[in-house]
Design a protein around this motif. Structure first.
Motif, PDB file in Angstrom:
ATOM      1  N   PRO A 326       0.790  -1.165   0.023  1.00  0.00           N
ATOM      2  CA  PRO A 326       0.129   0.150  -0.260  1.00  0.00           C
ATOM      3  C   PRO A 326       0.831   1.220   0.062  1.00  0.00           C
ATOM      4  N   LEU A 327       1.292   1.593  -1.358  1.00  0.00           N
ATOM      5  CA  LEU A 327       2.131   2.976  -1.315  1.00  0.00           C
ATOM      6  C   LEU A 327       1.888   3.525  -2.568  1.00  0.00           C
ATOM      7  N   GLN A 328       2.443   4.930  -2.525  1.00  0.00           N
ATOM      8  CA  GLN A 328       2.474   5.386  -4.062  1.00  0.00           C
ATOM      9  C   GLN A 328       3.983   5.739  -4.283  1.00  0.00           C
ATOM     10  N   PHE A 329       4.341   5.978  -5.513  1.00  0.00           N
ATOM     11  CA  PHE A 329       5.401   6.218  -5.762  1.00  0.00           C
ATOM     12  C   PHE A 329       5.664   7.464  -6.928  1.00  0.00           C
ATOM     13  N   VAL A 330       6.396   8.312  -6.676  1.00  0.00           N
ATOM     14  CA  VAL A 330       6.682   9.301  -7.685  1.00  0.00           C
ATOM     15  C   VAL A 330       8.139   9.351  -8.161  1.00  0.00           C
ATOM     16  N   LEU A 331       8.391   9.574  -9.418  1.00  0.00           N
ATOM     17  CA  LEU A 331       9.985   9.731  -9.714  1.00  0.00           C
ATOM     18  C   LEU A 331      10.184  10.867 -10.646  1.00  0.00           C
ATOM     19  N   LEU A 332      11.305  11.536 -10.440  1.00  0.00           N
ATOM     20  CA  LEU A 332      11.374  12.501 -11.490  1.00  0.00           C
ATOM     21  C   LEU A 332      13.029  12.397 -11.679  1.00  0.00           C
ATOM     22  N   GLY A 333      13.264  12.239 -13.091  1.00  0.00           N
ATOM     23  CA  GLY A 333      14.656  11.979 -13.738  1.00  0.00           C
ATOM     24  C   GLY A 333      14.815  11.950 -15.103  1.00  0.00           C
TER      25      GLY A 333
END
Ligand code: ADP
Ligand code: GLC
Length: 481
Positions: A326-333
């Motif tokens: 149960p999690l969210q994941f954001v990624l910038l790259g």
């Protein structure tokens, strides 16, 4: 007061591709505050952004590959400081669109050897006070391979300033065919096993490592690691041979630019006493990434160059398991195209759990640090690393691999470190998906214990990451030589 010429390929906020820019934009300021006279020397790239006025200072004649060229030296300042910046203005090499290392299509500049050899040669003329700037350096502080020929060339001068070479990353070495050595007209005295020759090739990095009076790197652990075959890229022998002049000094951060209590890029200012306000950033971040807005769900984040160093493959191998939690994941790259595509494909499959932005976005990087609960940095190697430090300052708990500066700046959460209020994150040893996933599960467990979680946040936010201490170590080193 010492006169220090700080030579670098990037410096925030003029031009940035990674942590070298953060360091080059903040260490000179810290040294100036300690009373040193620091001047930065950097190429005048087309992409450079100078907030302060730019003046013409002088023209200097440089022996370039097979010819003499006239190079202009321009002067500006680092914003919010008195640090003078000298720009090496030579349009043929630096005046095209792209970043310091690659052209607009992402390919390494074909003339990188010429471009950075020119920077090095200008540095030598400035250091020797032969460039009509009326300023004689006491110390030349060089950074990474782009500046490696400076200590080498200066070693041939009869009177010269002392040289310091700082390794920010051994993975980039500036290695070129021997023909480049010949084409650049470099002095033959430098071509030998103890010089710039590296298995028959020309190595800019080796010029720095072999000839600098002092070598530093950006964390004590990385200083040890690079003396071993796993991290030394064949230069471990030279580094252990020179270990009496090699030391690790941990990076500081620009504590004004990265301050959750006064950060113009974030949705809601906060500090360790008003941590509840951090949630305003979390919901803003979820909205910006079009994820379900949910204050309770743990929000994981990653900001990085997408290259093997950063353990992106470990993330990819673990993602299926991770996204089952149960999690969210954001990624910038941005970086390796194959990593970009695989990450985007995951985000497409899990639109309610994962969102990816490919690109470079400074403002968003601040909002991510402010809004996330957990920051992932499973690097295979990490000379220092800055995001795990920014994370701690912003009450975002880092999960890091036990290597380099990550090992030196994050304290694992264990019964003892909880008891003595030193725990600030989660540290794992093996560069394997199993070991990484295990750390994620430990983090999720502690996230479900809000009191302990808050303690980790406060422990991290109270640590002093400013440059003051580390800049004093550099000052002592300058004094010593
Ligand atoms: P490295 O120098 O190896 O890339 P560091 O952790 O020392 O790693 O520094 C990286 C710096 O670059 C940090 O300031 C980080 O926020 C920034 N950065 C990396 N990728 C991006 C991106 N896509 N957008 C904005 N900032 C980024
Ligand atoms: C390099 C390293 C990084 C370090 C930065 C600044 O890019 O990869 O770990 O923080 O330099 O020293």
């Amino acid at each position: 007061m010492k006169k220090i010429l700080f030579v670098t390929a990037e410096a925030h906020p003029l031009i940035k591709t990674g942590g070298l820019a953060d360091v080059s934009g903040s260490l000179p300021k810290a040294l100036a505050e300690l009373g040193e006279d620091v001047r930065i020397l950097i190429p005048n790239y087309q992409a450079i952004k100078c907030a302060e006025a730019v003046y013409f200072k002088s023209t200097v004649r440089i022996a370039d590959a097979g010819r003499s060229v006239d190079v202009n030296l321009l002067e500006t300042r680092l914003p919010d400081s008195n640090v003078i910046v000298w720009l090496v203005d030579f349009a043929e090499y630096f005046g095209l669109p792209g970043n310091p290392y690659v052209d607009a299509s992402g390919e390494a500049w074909p003339n990188n050897a010429e471009r950075f050899a020119l920077l090095c040669r200008v540095a030598v003329e400035v250091a020797q006070n032969r460039s009509y700037l009326d300023w004689q350096a006491d110390i030349v502080h060089c950074n990474d391979w782009q500046t490696g020929l400076v200590p080498a060339l200066l070693s041939l001068e009869s009177r010269r300033p002392a040289t310091v070479f700082t390794i920010h990353n051994m993975a980039y070495q500036g290695v070129f065919e021997k023909s480049a050595f010949t084409a650049l007209n470099l002095p033959n005295a430098l071509w030998h096993m103890g010089g710039v020759e590296y298995n028959g090739w020309l190595s800019f990095l080796k010029g720095g490592l072999a000839y600098a009076d002092r070598i530093t790197t950006v964390s004590p652990t990385y200083a040890d690691e690079i003396q071993t075959a796993d991290y030394g890229y064949g230069l471990e022998g030279l580094l252990s041979y020179r270990k009496s002049v090699l030391s690790g000094i941990i990076n500081g951060i620009d504590a004004e630019h990265w301050d959750p209590a006064a950060d113009a890029y974030i949705a809601q200012a906060f500090d360790s006493k008003t941590l509840a306000k951090k949630l305003g950033n979390k919901t803003a971040l979820q909205a910006q990434f079009a994820l379900p807005v949910d204050k309770k769900i743990p929000l994981f984040a990653l900001i990085s160059r997408l290259v093997e160093q950063k353990g992106i493959d470990l993330i990819l191998e673990s993602l299926e398991d991770l996204l089952a939690e149960p999690l969210q994941f954001v990624l910038l790259g941005s970086g390796d195209k194959s990593f970009e595509q695989q990450l985007l494909a995951f985000a497409e499959r899990y639109p309610n759990k994962m969102a990816v932005k490919i690109g470079y976005d400074e403002g968003l990087s601040h909002l991510i640090e402010a809004g996330a609960d957990v920051f992932l940095m499973p690097s295979r190697f990490e000379p220092c690393g800055l995001n795990q430090i920014y994370s701690q300052r912003y009450g975002t708990i880092p999960i890091v691999r036990n290597t380099g500066g990550l090992a030196d700046t994050v304290t694992d959460t264990l019964p003892e470190s909880i008891a003595n209020h030193t725990a600030t994150g989660f540290v794992f040893n093996d560069a394997s998906p199993g070991s990484f996933t295990e750390a994620v599960k430990r983090a999720l467990l502690v996230y479900s214990l809000p009191k302990v979680w808050k303690q980790l946040q406060v422990n991290g936010m109270k640590k002093d990451y400013s440059w003051q201490e580390s800049a004093k170590h550099y000052q002592a080193l300058y004094q010593d030589i």
